[in-house]
Design an enzyme around this catalytic site. Structure first.
Site, mmCIF file in Angstrom:
data_model
loop_
_atom_site.group_PDB
_atom_site.id
_atom_site.type_symbol
_atom_site.label_atom_id
_atom_site.label_comp_id
_atom_site.label_asym_id
_atom_site.label_seq_id
_atom_site.Cartn_x
_atom_site.Cartn_y
_atom_site.Cartn_z
ATOM 1 N N TYR A 124 -14.265 6.100 -12.370
ATOM 2 C CA TYR A 124 -14.243 4.918 -11.222
ATOM 3 C C TYR A 124 -15.188 4.163 -11.873
ATOM 4 O O TYR A 124 -14.698 3.161 -12.077
ATOM 5 C CB TYR A 124 -15.081 5.422 -10.041
ATOM 6 C CG TYR A 124 -14.920 4.288 -8.702
ATOM 7 C CD1 TYR A 124 -13.951 4.036 -8.133
ATOM 8 C CD2 TYR A 124 -16.251 3.065 -8.939
ATOM 9 C CE1 TYR A 124 -14.399 3.233 -7.581
ATOM 10 C CE2 TYR A 124 -15.881 2.700 -7.662
ATOM 11 C CZ TYR A 124 -15.258 2.162 -7.617
ATOM 12 O OH TYR A 124 -14.858 1.314 -6.596
ATOM 13 N N ASN A 178 -6.327 -5.107 -5.632
ATOM 14 C CA ASN A 178 -6.977 -4.327 -4.434
ATOM 15 C C ASN A 178 -7.214 -3.109 -4.831
ATOM 16 O O ASN A 178 -8.694 -2.271 -4.560
ATOM 17 C CB ASN A 178 -7.506 -5.313 -3.071
ATOM 18 C CG ASN A 178 -7.852 -4.720 -2.919
ATOM 19 O OD1 ASN A 178 -9.662 -4.658 -3.142
ATOM 20 N ND2 ASN A 178 -7.963 -4.157 -1.421
ATOM 21 N N ILE A 212 -19.824 -0.826 0.127
ATOM 22 C CA ILE A 212 -19.041 -1.387 1.602
ATOM 23 C C ILE A 212 -18.815 -0.443 2.578
ATOM 24 O O ILE A 212 -17.709 0.683 1.796
ATOM 25 C CB ILE A 212 -17.389 -2.262 0.229
ATOM 26 C CG1 ILE A 212 -18.321 -3.134 -0.675
ATOM 27 C CG2 ILE A 212 -17.242 -2.793 1.892
ATOM 28 C CD1 ILE A 212 -18.867 -4.092 -0.118
ATOM 29 N N THR A 233 -15.918 1.075 3.679
ATOM 30 C CA THR A 233 -14.379 1.209 3.511
ATOM 31 C C THR A 233 -14.803 2.794 3.571
ATOM 32 O O THR A 233 -15.146 4.153 3.684
ATOM 33 C CB THR A 233 -13.901 0.746 2.222
ATOM 34 O OG1 THR A 233 -14.474 1.851 1.444
ATOM 35 C CG2 THR A 233 -14.430 -0.738 2.024
ATOM 36 N N ASP A 247 1.199 -1.080 0.275
ATOM 37 C CA ASP A 247 -0.267 0.060 -0.318
ATOM 38 C C ASP A 247 0.510 1.468 0.113
ATOM 39 O O ASP A 247 2.069 1.388 0.022
ATOM 40 C CB ASP A 247 -1.061 -0.084 0.951
ATOM 41 C CG ASP A 247 -1.886 0.461 0.769
ATOM 42 O OD1 ASP A 247 -2.452 2.587 1.256
ATOM 43 O OD2 ASP A 247 -3.401 -0.077 0.874
ATOM 44 N N LYS A 255 -13.337 0.092 -13.837
ATOM 45 C CA LYS A 255 -14.445 -0.880 -12.892
ATOM 46 C C LYS A 255 -15.139 -1.990 -14.009
ATOM 47 O O LYS A 255 -14.585 -2.940 -14.400
ATOM 48 C CB LYS A 255 -15.080 -0.403 -12.161
ATOM 49 C CG LYS A 255 -14.768 -0.018 -10.371
ATOM 50 C CD LYS A 255 -13.305 -1.094 -9.916
ATOM 51 C CE LYS A 255 -12.714 -0.204 -9.082
ATOM 52 N NZ LYS A 255 -11.339 -1.163 -8.528
#
Length: 265
Positions: free
Chosen positions: A155, A90, A188, A190, A38, A159
């Site tokens: 975005y 991810n 989600i 996050t 990361d 995807k």
């Protein structure tokens, strides 16, 4: 079993928070060697403390840098004896705003992290995946890959691209005996999610707020089963069928929703 010490191994980008962090913790708990990567050094240090230094390899990585990615993969290979059971591409960033109103540098940044980096990772990992029986190239896509989402168009486009790439790789990588699959999560909980989106989430159904741990469990299932697309929650599959059957109707519903949201601002 694989790896220098008999443990299976997973290389996770975006491991410092959210889905990546929960996946790292889950796989480590189940005996896997975890590579956590990361740009968030503090988050990686916290992850390493929780898993333990002997549980994996934790390094900062700019996933958009092919040379840095190759070096990270090389160091990981040294720790695993040249094998890799699962690449989990991810890492991702959110990019909000209407396309014609976004700064071009923001557009390029989202494309770079969300899509170009996925190709960089897949290319870097292919030799290790090919050397590991039963391996999987896994990527986080999104429910935004089911139907283009206004307000996060860039975005959403990345995807869609990830989903298409996954489908192509699922065929290309078969020559090595390697599988490819993607996760299509809905809402989600996050750091990528805004407070406004959290407030709008219904208590149940396909647009309910899902904990990152649920996506991590799905990643675990993806390794142990041979399925191409994984919807989280599973009800999103019904939405995908609706999009295929009646895309114009979905377009009009989404147009009305966007107008309603704009009126509420």
């Amino acid at each position: 079993m694989s790896g220098a010490d008999g443990r299976k191994s997973i290389f996770i980008t975006g491991a410092a928070s959210g889905i990546g962090r929960e996946t790292a913790l889950l796989f480590a708990k189940r005996g896997w060697f975890v590579g956590g990567y990361d740009v968030n050094a503090d988050g990686l240090q916290a992850l390493e403390r929780e898993i333990g230094a002997d549980g994996g390899r934790f390094e900062t990585l700019d996933v958009t840098d092919p040379q840095a990615f190759a070096q990270a993969m090389g160091g990981f290979a040294e720790a695993t004896g040249g094998t890799l059971d699962c690449l989990f591409n991810n890492a991702g960033i959110a990019g909000g705003g209407l396309l014609d109103e976004q700064p071009w540098e923001d557009v390029l940044r989202v494309v770079g992290v969300n899509f170009l980096a996925v190709m960089i990772g897949a290319r870097a990992a292919t030799p290790l995946l090919a050397a590991t029986p039963g391996s999987l190239c896994l990527t986080t896509s999104s429910s935004s890959a089911i139907f283009g989402t206004a307000g996060i168009s860039v975005y959403s486009a990345t995807k869609h691209a990830v989903r298409g790439l996954t489908e192509a790789l699922s065929i290309e990588l078969k020559r090595f005996g390697v599988r490819a699959a993607d996760l299509l999560p809905g809402l989600i909980d996050t750091p990528l999610m805004s407070d406004a989106m959290r407030a709008m989430a219904p208590p149940d159904g396909m647009w309910r707020l899902v904990a990152p741990r649920e996506v991590a469990e799905t990643a675990w299932r993806a390794y142990h089963e041979d399925k191409l697309h994984w919807y989280v929650p599973e009800e999103l599959r019904d939405f995908h069928r609706e999009v295929v059957d009646r895309p114009e109707a979905v377009r009009e519903e989404r147009t009305a929703l966007l107008a309603m949201m704009a009126a509420g601002e």
